[in-house]
Design a protein around this motif. Structure first.
Motif, PDB file in Angstrom:
ATOM      1  N   UNK A  31       1.207  -1.271  -0.110  1.00  0.00           N
ATOM      2  CA  UNK A  31      -0.010  -0.398   0.102  1.00  0.00           C
ATOM      3  C   UNK A  31       0.973   1.091  -0.215  1.00  0.00           C
ATOM      4  N   UNK A  32       0.487   2.072   1.064  1.00  0.00           N
ATOM      5  CA  UNK A  32       1.113   3.210   1.298  1.00  0.00           C
ATOM      6  C   UNK A  32       2.479   3.088   1.572  1.00  0.00           C
ATOM      7  N   UNK A  33       3.350   3.387   0.572  1.00  0.00           N
ATOM      8  CA  UNK A  33       4.907   3.045   1.892  1.00  0.00           C
ATOM      9  C   UNK A  33       6.050   4.053   0.545  1.00  0.00           C
ATOM     10  N   UNK A  54       3.407  -4.003  -3.251  1.00  0.00           N
ATOM     11  CA  UNK A  54       3.012  -4.210  -4.421  1.00  0.00           C
ATOM     12  C   UNK A  54       1.661  -3.043  -3.613  1.00  0.00           C
ATOM     13  N   UNK A  55       0.581  -2.537  -3.996  1.00  0.00           N
ATOM     14  CA  UNK A  55      -0.032  -1.797  -4.288  1.00  0.00           C
ATOM     15  C   UNK A  55      -1.116  -1.673  -4.269  1.00  0.00           C
ATOM     16  N   UNK A  56      -2.300  -0.749  -4.288  1.00  0.00           N
ATOM     17  CA  UNK A  56      -3.631  -1.251  -5.415  1.00  0.00           C
ATOM     18  C   UNK A  56      -3.996  -0.210  -6.128  1.00  0.00           C
ATOM     19  N   UNK A  66      -5.114   8.089  -5.231  1.00  0.00           N
ATOM     20  CA  UNK A  66      -5.161   7.693  -3.511  1.00  0.00           C
ATOM     21  C   UNK A  66      -3.865   7.224  -3.571  1.00  0.00           C
ATOM     22  N   UNK A  67      -3.042   7.088  -4.570  1.00  0.00           N
ATOM     23  CA  UNK A  67      -1.606   6.717  -4.294  1.00  0.00           C
ATOM     24  C   UNK A  67      -1.108   5.294  -2.819  1.00  0.00           C
ATOM     25  N   UNK A  68      -2.000   4.704  -3.253  1.00  0.00           N
ATOM     26  CA  UNK A  68      -2.227   3.727  -2.416  1.00  0.00           C
ATOM     27  C   UNK A  68      -1.689   1.844  -3.473  1.00  0.00           C
ATOM     28  N   UNK A  69       0.658   3.043  -3.323  1.00  0.00           N
ATOM     29  CA  UNK A  69       1.036   1.554  -3.532  1.00  0.00           C
ATOM     30  C   UNK A  69       2.783   2.638  -3.003  1.00  0.00           C
TER      31      UNK A  69
END
Length: 113
Positions: A31-33, A54-56, A66-69
């Motif tokens: 996710x958001x790292x 890996x993200x979403x 959403x920068x969820x990766x």
């Protein structure tokens, strides 16, 4: 999963660590790292992959705003060997729905391919 799971974090570092016989993935960035570093570490006799990022995204629209990766991951000067003891579709470094990452001066051998 992973032996160490890092999710929704920033500026995390793993320096000169040893991961051996994990039975699965060693490091998993999810996710958001942002701005994580893995440097000078050894990964030996792993069940699956050494480093996974890996993200979403919104799968209906493909929107990643959403920068969820993971982004800005640096994996440098690591030794990764005898990986994929259990899983056969593994790698030293895997990234999916992740970007702006750098993999520099790593040595990877003894994998399933």
């Amino acid at each position: 999963g992973g032996t160490v799971l890092v999710t929704n974090a920033a500026n995390v570092s793993f320096l000169h660590c040893n991961f051996s016989r994990t039975g699965g993935n060693a490091l998993l960035f999810s996710r958001s790292v942002r701005g994580a570093t893995v440097r000078g570490s050894e990964f030996f006799s792993l069940g699956d992959s050494a480093v996974v990022a890996y993200g979403d995204v919104d799968w209906e629209t493909g929107d990643a705003r959403a920068r969820d990766y993971p982004s800005g991951l640096l994996v440098e000067n690591c030794l990764m060997h005898e990986i994929g003891v259990w899983g056969k579709q593994t790698s030293g470094i895997f990234q999916g729905v992740s970007g702006n990452n750098q993999f520099l001066n790593n040595v990877i051998f003894g994998g399933p391919r």
